[in-house]
Design a protein around this motif. Structure first.
Motif, PDB file in Angstrom:
ATOM      1  N   PHE A 146      28.277  20.620  67.948  1.00 20.76           N
ATOM      2  CA  PHE A 146      28.591  21.385  66.744  1.00 20.76           C
ATOM      3  C   PHE A 146      29.865  20.851  66.082  1.00 20.76           C
ATOM      4  O   PHE A 146      29.934  20.705  64.860  1.00 20.76           O
ATOM      5  CB  PHE A 146      28.756  22.863  67.083  1.00 20.76           C
ATOM      6  CG  PHE A 146      29.276  23.670  65.927  1.00 20.76           C
ATOM      7  CD1 PHE A 146      28.439  24.017  64.882  1.00 20.76           C
ATOM      8  CD2 PHE A 146      30.608  24.062  65.888  1.00 20.76           C
ATOM      9  CE1 PHE A 146      28.923  24.747  63.813  1.00 20.76           C
ATOM     10  CE2 PHE A 146      31.088  24.797  64.827  1.00 20.76           C
ATOM     11  CZ  PHE A 146      30.252  25.142  63.784  1.00 20.76           C
ATOM     12  N   SER A 147      30.877  20.537  66.874  1.00 22.11           N
ATOM     13  CA  SER A 147      32.134  20.020  66.329  1.00 22.11           C
ATOM     14  C   SER A 147      31.939  18.655  65.690  1.00 22.11           C
ATOM     15  O   SER A 147      32.570  18.330  64.679  1.00 22.11           O
ATOM     16  CB  SER A 147      33.189  19.919  67.429  1.00 22.11           C
ATOM     17  OG  SER A 147      33.540  21.197  67.881  1.00 22.11           O
ATOM     18  N   ALA A 148      31.075  17.828  66.265  1.00 18.83           N
ATOM     19  CA  ALA A 148      30.836  16.500  65.710  1.00 18.83           C
ATOM     20  C   ALA A 148      30.115  16.574  64.372  1.00 18.83           C
ATOM     21  O   ALA A 148      30.309  15.725  63.502  1.00 18.83           O
ATOM     22  CB  ALA A 148      30.020  15.664  66.692  1.00 18.83           C
ATOM     23  N   ILE A 149      29.307  17.595  64.160  1.00 16.78           N
ATOM     24  CA  ILE A 149      28.548  17.698  62.911  1.00 16.78           C
ATOM     25  C   ILE A 149      29.241  18.605  61.901  1.00 16.78           C
ATOM     26  O   ILE A 149      29.467  18.231  60.761  1.00 16.78           O
ATOM     27  CB  ILE A 149      27.121  18.205  63.199  1.00 16.78           C
ATOM     28  CG1 ILE A 149      26.377  17.145  63.996  1.00 16.78           C
ATOM     29  CG2 ILE A 149      26.383  18.512  61.904  1.00 16.78           C
ATOM     30  CD1 ILE A 149      25.027  17.560  64.464  1.00 16.78           C
ATOM     31  N   GLY A 150      29.591  19.805  62.308  1.00 17.71           N
ATOM     32  CA  GLY A 150      30.089  20.783  61.346  1.00 17.71           C
ATOM     33  C   GLY A 150      31.529  21.172  61.522  1.00 17.71           C
ATOM     34  O   GLY A 150      32.006  22.072  60.844  1.00 17.71           O
ATOM     35  N   GLY A 151      32.241  20.503  62.374  1.00 15.24           N
ATOM     36  CA  GLY A 151      33.633  20.878  62.616  1.00 15.24           C
ATOM     37  C   GLY A 151      34.561  20.407  61.503  1.00 15.24           C
ATOM     38  O   GLY A 151      34.143  19.850  60.490  1.00 15.24           O
ATOM     39  N   GLN A 152      35.845  20.631  61.697  1.00 12.58           N
ATOM     40  CA  GLN A 152      36.846  20.294  60.685  1.00 12.58           C
ATOM     41  C   GLN A 152      36.867  18.796  60.392  1.00 12.58           C
ATOM     42  O   GLN A 152      37.073  18.385  59.255  1.00 12.58           O
ATOM     43  CB  GLN A 152      38.219  20.755  61.164  1.00 12.58           C
ATOM     44  CG  GLN A 152      39.317  20.529  60.161  1.00 12.58           C
ATOM     45  CD  GLN A 152      40.651  21.043  60.660  1.00 12.58           C
ATOM     46  OE1 GLN A 152      40.760  21.529  61.772  1.00 12.58           O
ATOM     47  NE2 GLN A 152      41.664  20.929  59.831  1.00 12.58           N
TER      48      GLN A 152
ATOM     49  N   GLY B 226      34.233  16.731  61.227  1.00 14.11           N
ATOM     50  CA  GLY B 226      32.866  16.314  61.503  1.00 14.11           C
ATOM     51  C   GLY B 226      32.249  15.513  60.375  1.00 14.11           C
ATOM     52  O   GLY B 226      32.868  15.173  59.373  1.00 14.11           O
ATOM     53  N   ILE B 227      30.950  15.237  60.564  1.00 13.39           N
ATOM     54  CA  ILE B 227      30.203  14.408  59.623  1.00 13.39           C
ATOM     55  C   ILE B 227      30.085  15.097  58.265  1.00 13.39           C
ATOM     56  O   ILE B 227      30.200  14.452  57.223  1.00 13.39           O
ATOM     57  CB  ILE B 227      28.809  14.090  60.203  1.00 13.39           C
ATOM     58  CG1 ILE B 227      28.964  13.234  61.453  1.00 13.39           C
ATOM     59  CG2 ILE B 227      27.933  13.395  59.182  1.00 13.39           C
ATOM     60  CD1 ILE B 227      27.680  13.040  62.229  1.00 13.39           C
ATOM     61  N   GLU B 228      29.867  16.404  58.254  1.00 18.61           N
ATOM     62  CA  GLU B 228      29.706  17.125  56.996  1.00 18.61           C
ATOM     63  C   GLU B 228      30.994  17.147  56.173  1.00 18.61           C
ATOM     64  O   GLU B 228      30.947  17.189  54.953  1.00 18.61           O
ATOM     65  CB  GLU B 228      29.232  18.548  57.266  1.00 18.61           C
ATOM     66  CG  GLU B 228      27.818  18.609  57.804  1.00 18.61           C
ATOM     67  CD  GLU B 228      27.376  20.024  58.100  1.00 18.61           C
ATOM     68  OE1 GLU B 228      28.176  20.955  57.945  1.00 18.61           O
ATOM     69  OE2 GLU B 228      26.211  20.194  58.490  1.00 18.61           O
ATOM     70  N   ASN B 229      32.139  17.128  56.797  1.00 13.64           N
ATOM     71  CA  ASN B 229      33.414  17.166  56.079  1.00 13.64           C
ATOM     72  C   ASN B 229      33.956  15.776  55.773  1.00 13.64           C
ATOM     73  O   ASN B 229      35.042  15.658  55.208  1.00 13.64           O
ATOM     74  CB  ASN B 229      34.450  17.956  56.881  1.00 13.64           C
ATOM     75  CG  ASN B 229      34.192  19.443  56.796  1.00 13.64           C
ATOM     76  OD1 ASN B 229      33.567  19.913  55.868  1.00 13.64           O
ATOM     77  ND2 ASN B 229      34.679  20.172  57.778  1.00 13.64           N
ATOM     78  N   LYS B 230      33.213  14.746  56.113  1.00 15.72           N
ATOM     79  CA  LYS B 230      33.693  13.386  55.880  1.00 15.72           C
ATOM     80  C   LYS B 230      33.880  13.111  54.391  1.00 15.72           C
ATOM     81  O   LYS B 230      34.868  12.496  53.984  1.00 15.72           O
ATOM     82  CB  LYS B 230      32.711  12.379  56.480  1.00 15.72           C
ATOM     83  CG  LYS B 230      33.152  10.946  56.345  1.00 15.72           C
ATOM     84  CD  LYS B 230      32.157  10.008  57.000  1.00 15.72           C
ATOM     85  CE  LYS B 230      32.620   8.572  56.852  1.00 15.72           C
ATOM     86  NZ  LYS B 230      31.693   7.640  57.457  1.00 15.72           N
ATOM     87  N   THR B 231      32.946  13.563  53.553  1.00 15.24           N
ATOM     88  CA  THR B 231      33.072  13.339  52.106  1.00 15.24           C
ATOM     89  C   THR B 231      34.304  14.050  51.552  1.00 15.24           C
ATOM     90  O   THR B 231      35.010  13.492  50.706  1.00 15.24           O
ATOM     91  CB  THR B 231      31.811  13.810  51.369  1.00 15.24           C
ATOM     92  OG1 THR B 231      31.566  15.182  51.678  1.00 15.24           O
ATOM     93  CG2 THR B 231      30.606  12.976  51.767  1.00 15.24           C
ATOM     94  N   GLN B 232      34.568  15.255  52.013  1.00 16.17           N
ATOM     95  CA  GLN B 232      35.752  15.983  51.561  1.00 16.17           C
ATOM     96  C   GLN B 232      37.030  15.264  51.999  1.00 16.17           C
ATOM     97  O   GLN B 232      37.991  15.177  51.245  1.00 16.17           O
ATOM     98  CB  GLN B 232      35.737  17.426  52.095  1.00 16.17           C
ATOM     99  CG  GLN B 232      36.896  18.262  51.610  1.00 16.17           C
ATOM    100  CD  GLN B 232      36.891  18.441  50.101  1.00 16.17           C
ATOM    101  OE1 GLN B 232      35.846  18.570  49.484  1.00 16.17           O
ATOM    102  NE2 GLN B 232      38.072  18.441  49.505  1.00 16.17           N
ATOM    103  N   ILE B 233      37.020  14.746  53.199  1.00 17.98           N
ATOM    104  CA  ILE B 233      38.184  14.012  53.702  1.00 17.98           C
ATOM    105  C   ILE B 233      38.409  12.756  52.863  1.00 17.98           C
ATOM    106  O   ILE B 233      39.549  12.436  52.504  1.00 17.98           O
ATOM    107  CB  ILE B 233      37.999  13.667  55.197  1.00 17.98           C
ATOM    108  CG1 ILE B 233      38.064  14.936  56.044  1.00 17.98           C
ATOM    109  CG2 ILE B 233      39.047  12.677  55.665  1.00 17.98           C
ATOM    110  CD1 ILE B 233      37.672  14.735  57.495  1.00 17.98           C
ATOM    111  N   LEU B 234      37.330  12.048  52.514  1.00 19.89           N
ATOM    112  CA  LEU B 234      37.464  10.849  51.690  1.00 19.89           C
ATOM    113  C   LEU B 234      37.967  11.182  50.288  1.00 19.89           C
ATOM    114  O   LEU B 234      38.773  10.445  49.713  1.00 19.89           O
ATOM    115  CB  LEU B 234      36.133  10.104  51.625  1.00 19.89           C
ATOM    116  CG  LEU B 234      35.649   9.491  52.944  1.00 19.89           C
ATOM    117  CD1 LEU B 234      34.271   8.870  52.768  1.00 19.89           C
ATOM    118  CD2 LEU B 234      36.645   8.469  53.453  1.00 19.89           C
TER     119      LEU B 234
END
Length: 132
Positions: free
Chosen positions: A29-35, A37-45
């Protein structure tokens, strides 16, 4: 005498299996939806791009201040610039300067000719604009 073999308890391996599966689920769950994770990668970029833009703007501002500070260095002052700025700040003129009086309302020169205004007309203009 018959000997009875003791069977190992099933709850210990079962509890260990459940705990490990739970931990693995948490990591998934942390790898996909965590702070991070993959889902937040675009926001981080996007955040990285915004911060790079801010950093570039701040670096440009720092460069402007550095440049202004080097202009204040006494070893690098240009005497012409110093006298020009001093005369502008003190509202003074040099004898060799050409002065063009501008009407504050229209922004145009008071006289389009290169002839001197009579003293009384100049005084009237100055009094009208309350410069004196």
């Amino acid at each position: 005498m018959p000997t009875r073999l003791k069977r190992p308890a099933i709850w210990r391996p079962l509890a260990l299996t459940v705990a490990l599966l739970g931990f693995q689920g948490y990591l998934g769950f942390s790898a996909i939806g965590g702070q991070f994770g993959i889902e937040n990668k675009t926001q981080i970029l996007l955040d990285i791009d915004q911060l790079k833009g801010k950093s570039a703007a701040l670096q440009a501002e720092i460069d402007v201040y550095r440049h202004r500070a080097t202009l204040m260095d006494t070893r690098r002052l240009d005497p012409d610039i110093v006298t020009e700025r001093a005369r502008a700040l003190l509202n003074m003129a040099n004898a060799d300067d050409v002065i063009v009086m501008i009407d504050p309302v229209s922004g145009k020169p008071l006289s389009g000719k290169f002839e001197e205004l009579p003293a009384d007309q100049l005084t009237q203009l100055l009094e009208a604009n309350s410069i004196l």
